[in-house]
Design a protein around this motif. Structure first.
Motif, PDB file in Angstrom:
ATOM      1  N   LEU A  38       0.848  -1.187   0.000  1.00 52.10           N
ATOM      2  CA  LEU A  38       0.000   0.000   0.000  1.00 52.10           C
ATOM      3  C   LEU A  38       0.883   1.235   0.000  1.00 52.10           C
ATOM      4  O   LEU A  38       1.787   1.364   0.828  1.00 52.10           O
ATOM      5  N   PHE A  39       0.624   2.156  -0.919  1.00 53.36           N
ATOM      6  CA  PHE A  39       1.346   3.420  -0.958  1.00 53.36           C
ATOM      7  C   PHE A  39       0.677   4.410  -0.011  1.00 53.36           C
ATOM      8  O   PHE A  39      -0.475   4.795  -0.213  1.00 53.36           O
ATOM      9  N   VAL A  40       1.401   4.804   1.021  1.00 50.80           N
ATOM     10  CA  VAL A  40       0.922   5.834   1.925  1.00 50.80           C
ATOM     11  C   VAL A  40       1.277   7.205   1.356  1.00 50.80           C
ATOM     12  O   VAL A  40       0.497   8.153   1.414  1.00 50.80           O
ATOM     13  N   SER A  41       2.467   7.302   0.782  1.00 51.21           N
ATOM     14  CA  SER A  41       2.874   8.463  -0.009  1.00 51.21           C
ATOM     15  C   SER A  41       3.844   7.967  -1.070  1.00 51.21           C
ATOM     16  O   SER A  41       4.655   7.082  -0.821  1.00 51.21           O
ATOM     17  N   SER A  42       3.735   8.550  -2.280  1.00 49.72           N
ATOM     18  CA  SER A  42       4.521   8.022  -3.392  1.00 49.72           C
ATOM     19  C   SER A  42       4.455   8.966  -4.582  1.00 49.72           C
ATOM     20  O   SER A  42       3.558   9.830  -4.665  1.00 49.72           O
ATOM     21  N   LYS A  82       7.162  -1.704   7.281  1.00 46.18           N
ATOM     22  CA  LYS A  82       7.075  -0.363   6.734  1.00 46.18           C
ATOM     23  C   LYS A  82       8.376  -0.056   5.997  1.00 46.18           C
ATOM     24  O   LYS A  82       9.460  -0.284   6.537  1.00 46.18           O
ATOM     25  N   VAL A  83       8.261   0.445   4.762  1.00 49.25           N
ATOM     26  CA  VAL A  83       9.441   0.796   3.971  1.00 49.25           C
ATOM     27  C   VAL A  83       9.386   2.287   3.666  1.00 49.25           C
ATOM     28  O   VAL A  83       8.392   2.778   3.111  1.00 49.25           O
ATOM     29  N   VAL A  84      10.435   3.005   4.034  1.00 49.71           N
ATOM     30  CA  VAL A  84      10.488   4.457   3.846  1.00 49.71           C
ATOM     31  C   VAL A  84      11.575   4.790   2.835  1.00 49.71           C
ATOM     32  O   VAL A  84      12.757   4.508   3.067  1.00 49.71           O
ATOM     33  N   GLU A  85      11.159   5.364   1.712  1.00 48.76           N
ATOM     34  CA  GLU A  85      12.139   5.894   0.768  1.00 48.76           C
ATOM     35  C   GLU A  85      12.645   7.236   1.296  1.00 48.76           C
ATOM     36  O   GLU A  85      11.885   8.034   1.822  1.00 48.76           O
ATOM     37  N   HIS A  86      13.943   7.478   1.151  1.00 49.07           N
ATOM     38  CA  HIS A  86      14.587   8.704   1.627  1.00 49.07           C
ATOM     39  C   HIS A  86      14.417   8.869   3.136  1.00 49.07           C
ATOM     40  O   HIS A  86      13.824   9.848   3.624  1.00 49.07           O
ATOM     41  N   PRO A  87      14.898   7.910   3.924  1.00 50.23           N
ATOM     42  CA  PRO A  87      14.706   7.963   5.387  1.00 50.23           C
ATOM     43  C   PRO A  87      15.369   9.176   6.035  1.00 50.23           C
ATOM     44  O   PRO A  87      14.894   9.662   7.057  1.00 50.23           O
ATOM     45  N   THR A  90       0.946  10.709  -4.553  1.00 50.68           N
ATOM     46  CA  THR A  90      -0.065  10.132  -3.676  1.00 50.68           C
ATOM     47  C   THR A  90       0.240  10.495  -2.233  1.00 50.68           C
ATOM     48  O   THR A  90       1.354  10.277  -1.764  1.00 50.68           O
ATOM     49  N   ILE A  91      -0.737  11.067  -1.564  1.00 52.01           N
ATOM     50  CA  ILE A  91      -0.622  11.325  -0.132  1.00 52.01           C
ATOM     51  C   ILE A  91      -1.940  10.907   0.509  1.00 52.01           C
ATOM     52  O   ILE A  91      -2.969  11.528   0.297  1.00 52.01           O
ATOM     53  N   ARG A  92      -1.888   9.842   1.292  1.00 50.30           N
ATOM     54  CA  ARG A  92      -3.114   9.330   1.899  1.00 50.30           C
ATOM     55  C   ARG A  92      -3.264   9.862   3.319  1.00 50.30           C
ATOM     56  O   ARG A  92      -2.298   9.981   4.066  1.00 50.30           O
ATOM     57  N   SER A  93      -4.498  10.152   3.657  1.00 51.25           N
ATOM     58  CA  SER A  93      -4.792  10.623   5.004  1.00 51.25           C
ATOM     59  C   SER A  93      -5.659   9.639   5.776  1.00 51.25           C
ATOM     60  O   SER A  93      -5.943   9.851   6.956  1.00 51.25           O
ATOM     61  N   LEU A 109       2.132  -4.452   3.538  1.00 50.82           N
ATOM     62  CA  LEU A 109       3.405  -3.732   3.524  1.00 50.82           C
ATOM     63  C   LEU A 109       3.102  -2.281   3.151  1.00 50.82           C
ATOM     64  O   LEU A 109       2.458  -2.015   2.140  1.00 50.82           O
ATOM     65  N   TYR A 110       3.594  -1.351   3.967  1.00 56.45           N
ATOM     66  CA  TYR A 110       3.274   0.059   3.797  1.00 56.45           C
ATOM     67  C   TYR A 110       4.494   0.804   3.272  1.00 56.45           C
ATOM     68  O   TYR A 110       5.589   0.715   3.842  1.00 56.45           O
ATOM     69  N   ILE A 111       4.294   1.548   2.181  1.00 58.51           N
ATOM     70  CA  ILE A 111       5.390   2.243   1.504  1.00 58.51           C
ATOM     71  C   ILE A 111       5.198   3.744   1.679  1.00 58.51           C
ATOM     72  O   ILE A 111       4.145   4.296   1.360  1.00 58.51           O
ATOM     73  N   ILE A 112       6.241   4.411   2.171  1.00 55.45           N
ATOM     74  CA  ILE A 112       6.196   5.840   2.453  1.00 55.45           C
ATOM     75  C   ILE A 112       7.347   6.533   1.729  1.00 55.45           C
ATOM     76  O   ILE A 112       8.494   6.086   1.823  1.00 55.45           O
ATOM     77  N   ASP A 113       7.055   7.596   1.001  1.00 56.60           N
ATOM     78  CA  ASP A 113       8.091   8.428   0.394  1.00 56.60           C
ATOM     79  C   ASP A 113       8.394   9.555   1.370  1.00 56.60           C
ATOM     80  O   ASP A 113       7.558  10.436   1.598  1.00 56.60           O
TER      81      ASP A 113
END
Length: 263
Positions: free
Chosen positions: A154-158, A209-214, A164-167, A179-183
């Motif tokens: 699931l893209f939480v932000s991407s 949870k996977v965070v791009e650009h941590p 995509t920005i989910r609230s 699996l949650y993906i966050i940019d």
């Protein structure tokens, strides 16, 4: 009695004909099964073994140490890095000073996907960060590893298709098997408080949870790099420097619009 996996790695001192056959015969006499075998680094060979008794491994080690044609470099219960080394014929590069940081280049995407898929299969909370410049394959690798691990992502932000920005999530999306993906850049620059509240809720789930650009993610949040279980770095080549200013500027200037989840 339950069988136990072992990892044996040795360096070839003198590569004479029949060397592997001799070692295989020795394993057979000790009733130790070979699961898989491969060259792992230069003149080294790695084996995944299956043994009924630890005493068999002790005897094996004692005999191999008398052979002048090889030198044992590792004999232990296999770690994830060992299994992937046998599978892919090479070791994952890790940071000498920070053992939770692992480095890959673009031509190692297969190894990266396999590595992340194994991490995803572990139960419970895992926070994974991935660094890299644009279009190097970060998001694609995250998604491909999700497929390999049979995880719903699931893209939480991407920015993969549109920004995509989910609230909020719907009820069945709150699942520890997802699996949650966050940019980190998108969330930092574009998100509102509702989005951050959602991220805090997701962080409490016993899920991956996977965070791009941590590094950008932690600058504007209460989270720290120490909170990450693994940090992955992906480069186009070994000499590429990962910098964040051009990435952040590109994210901020994108005018591709927002997805239907941006509310």
């Amino acid at each position: 009695m339950e069988k136990t996996e072992w990892y044996l790695e040795y360096e070839i001192q003198y590569n004479r004909p029949g060397l592997l056959g001799d070692i295989s015969s020795l394993l057979g006499m000790l009733s130790i099964n070979i699961i898989s075998i491969n060259g792992v680094e230069n003149s080294r060979r790695g084996m995944l073994l299956l043994s009924n008794h630890d005493e068999q491994i002790t005897r094996l080690k004692s005999i191999l140490q008398t052979m002048d044609t090889i030198k044992i470099t590792k004999i232990r219960k296999p770690k994830l890095r060992d299994k992937l080394a046998v599978r892919h014929g090479r070791y994952i590069n890790s940071d000498v000073d920070d053992r939770k940081t692992f480095r890959f280049v673009r031509n190692e995407l297969g190894l990266l996907v396999d590595f992340m898929a194994e991490l995803y299969k572990k139960e419970g909370h895992k926070l994974i960060g991935i660094r890299g410049m644009p279009r190097v394959g970060k998001t694609e690798s995250i998604v491909a590893a999700s497929v390999c691990a049979n995880k719903r992502w699931l893209f939480v932000s991407s920015t993969l298709l549109k920004q995509t920005i989910r609230s909020q999530l719907i009820q069945d999306e709150y699942d520890s098997d997802n699996l949650y993906i966050i940019d980190g850049i998108v969330s930092t620059q574009r998100a509102n408080e509702k989005h951050w509240q959602l991220i805090r809720e997701i962080m409490q789930l016993p899920a991956i949870k996977v965070v791009e650009h941590p590094d950008m993610f932690v600058q504007s949040t209460e989270y720290e790099l120490d909170d990450f279980d693994y940090i992955i770095e992906l480069r186009s080549n070994e000499n590429e420097e990962i910098t964040y200013e051009p990435i952040a500027e590109q994210r901020f200037n994108q005018d591709s619009g927002f997805s239907a989840f941006d509310f």
